[in-house]
Enzyme design. Structure first.
Site, PDB file in Angstrom:
ATOM      1  N   MET A   1       2.647   2.620  -6.690  1.00  0.00           N
ATOM      2  CA  MET A   1       1.387   2.138  -7.241  1.00  0.00           C
ATOM      3  C   MET A   1       0.350   1.941  -6.150  1.00  0.00           C
ATOM      4  SD  MET A   1       1.403   2.223 -10.433  1.00  0.00           S
ATOM      5  CE  MET A   1      -0.266   1.612 -10.399  1.00  0.00           C
TER       6      MET A   1
ATOM      7  N   HIS B   1      10.104   2.765 -22.785  1.00  0.00           N
ATOM      8  CA  HIS B   1       9.907   2.985 -21.357  1.00  0.00           C
ATOM      9  C   HIS B   1      10.990   3.909 -20.797  1.00  0.00           C
ATOM     10  CE1 HIS B   1       7.236  -0.552 -21.671  1.00  0.00           C
ATOM     11  NE2 HIS B   1       6.642  -0.053 -20.596  1.00  0.00           N
TER      12      HIS B   1
ATOM     13  N   CYS C   1       0.800  -1.233   0.000  1.00  0.00           N
ATOM     14  CA  CYS C   1       0.000   0.000   0.000  1.00  0.00           C
ATOM     15  C   CYS C   1       0.830   1.279   0.000  1.00  0.00           C
ATOM     16  CB  CYS C   1      -0.951  -0.001   1.198  1.00  0.00           C
ATOM     17  SG  CYS C   1      -0.114  -0.039   2.811  1.00  0.00           S
TER      18      CYS C   1
ATOM     19  N   LYS D   1      13.806   1.487 -16.074  1.00  0.00           N
ATOM     20  CA  LYS D   1      13.224   0.152 -16.212  1.00  0.00           C
ATOM     21  C   LYS D   1      14.333  -0.876 -16.416  1.00  0.00           C
ATOM     22  CE  LYS D   1       9.584  -2.390 -18.673  1.00  0.00           C
ATOM     23  NZ  LYS D   1       8.928  -2.816 -17.432  1.00  0.00           N
TER      24      LYS D   1
END
Length: 253
Positions: free
Chosen positions: A13, A143, A9, A147
Site C-alpha cells: 500500500m 475477500h 512506504c 485475508k
C-alpha cells in the site's frame, strides 16, 4: 501543496500511495519510513519515524499495528496530523489515537475508499425506510484467500452504520450454523466469503416481501485505498485537533 511523511512506504500500500502521490500536483511525499530503511523512490527513507526530522503537513500510515505506538508518540510530540490506515490496531492503540486527537488531527476509518464511505451513508438512509418497514438486513463480504480476519472491518463498519441509524436496536449474527431457530427480526446477518484474489466486495441486502434492495461496492484494485488516503491527508492539512473519519472527507468534497 500537502507535504506527506509516508509511514510504511515500502509495503504494497505504501508503494501505491507513492505512485499516486507522485502523479498528484497537490501532493509532495517528503519522507518515508520503513523498517528496512531501503530507498525505493525519490524521497529519503528512515528506519524509524523517531529519526525523521523532515517538516511535513501530515503522516499517512500504512504500516503494521506493532509500529503504531511509535507513530502516535511522534505525531503527539510534533502536533502532526495523521491518517491511520493500518488495520488490526488494539483497543489500547485506538484509545491512544483518540487521546492524541485532543492535541492534533487524527483520521481513522475502517476503509479508506470514498466509494465505501459513501455506501455507508446510503445504507443508513435505506435502513431508516426499509428496516422500519420490516425488511431483513444481511451483509455479505468477499475477500481474497489470504485475508486473516473475518468478517472484515468494513462489514462490521457497515453494520455499525446501519445500527446507528436505527438507534442501536439491532444485534449482529455472524454464523447461523450453530443455531437452529427462526431468524430474529432485530438482527443484522454478516457472512464472510474467502477465495481467490478478490480485493474486496461488500453487499448489503434489504430483504422484504416480494422484493430485495441491494447496495453493493466492489473494489477492483487497492489503488482506491491509496487515493482515499491522499484525499484524507489533503483534508487534514490545517485542521484543528480532533478525531475525523472518511465521512468528514466526503462532506468536505
Amino acid at each position: 501543496m500537502v507535504r506527506i511523511i509516508l509511514h510504511g512506504c515500502n509495503g504494497r500500500m505504501g508503494q501505491a500511495v507513492t505512485q499516486f502521490g507522485l502523479e498528484d500536483p497537490e501532493i509532495e511525499i517528503v519522507a518515508g519510513i520503513d523498517v528496512t530503511g531501503e530507498q525505493k523512490s525519490s524521497y529519503p527513507v528512515w528506519g524509524e519515524i523517531g529519526d525523521c526530522d523532515t517538516e511535513a503537513d501530515a503522516v499517512i500510515d500504512f504500516s503494521s499495528a506493532k509500529a503504531v505506538d511509535g507513530l502516535l508518540d511522534y505525531c503527539a510530540k510534533k502536533h502532526l496530523p495523521v491518517v491511520l490506515c493500518t488495520t488490526g490496531m488494539s483497543e489500547e492503540q485506538l484509545e491512544r489515537a483518540a487521546q492524541i486527537s485532543k492535541e492534533t488531527a487524527v483520521l481513522k476509518s475502517a476503509n479508506m475508499s470514498l466509494g465505501v464511505n459513501t455506501m455507508m451513508k446510503l445504507v443508513q438512509a435505506a435502513a431508516k425506510v426499509l428496516a422500519e418497514a420490516g425488511y431483513d438486513m444481511e451483509i455479505v463480504e468477499r475477500h481474497h484467500n489470504q485475508k486473516l480476519d473475518a468478517p472484515s472491518g468494513t462489514a462490521i463498519a457497515l453494520a455499525d452504520a446501519i445500527n446507528e441509524a436505527m438507534n442501536g436496536q439491532y444485534h449482529y449474527q455472524y454464523d447461523r450454523s450453530a443455531i437452529r431457530a427462526k431468524r430474529d427480526p432485530k438482527e443484522i446477518g454478516i457472512q464472510a466469503v474467502r477465495g481467490g484474489s478478490i480485493v474486496g466486495d461488500h453487499q448489503v441486502l434489504f430483504c422484504g416481501p416480494d422484493e430485495v434492495v441491494e447496495i453493493r461496492h466492489t473494489a477492483y484494485s487497492r489503488s482506491i485505498f491509496a487515493k482515499g488516503a491522499l484525499q484524507a491527508a489533503k483534508f487534514l492539512k490545517g485542521k484543528a485537533a480532533g478525531y475525523y473519519t472518511m465521512s468528514d472527507v466526503i462532506e468536505d468534497c
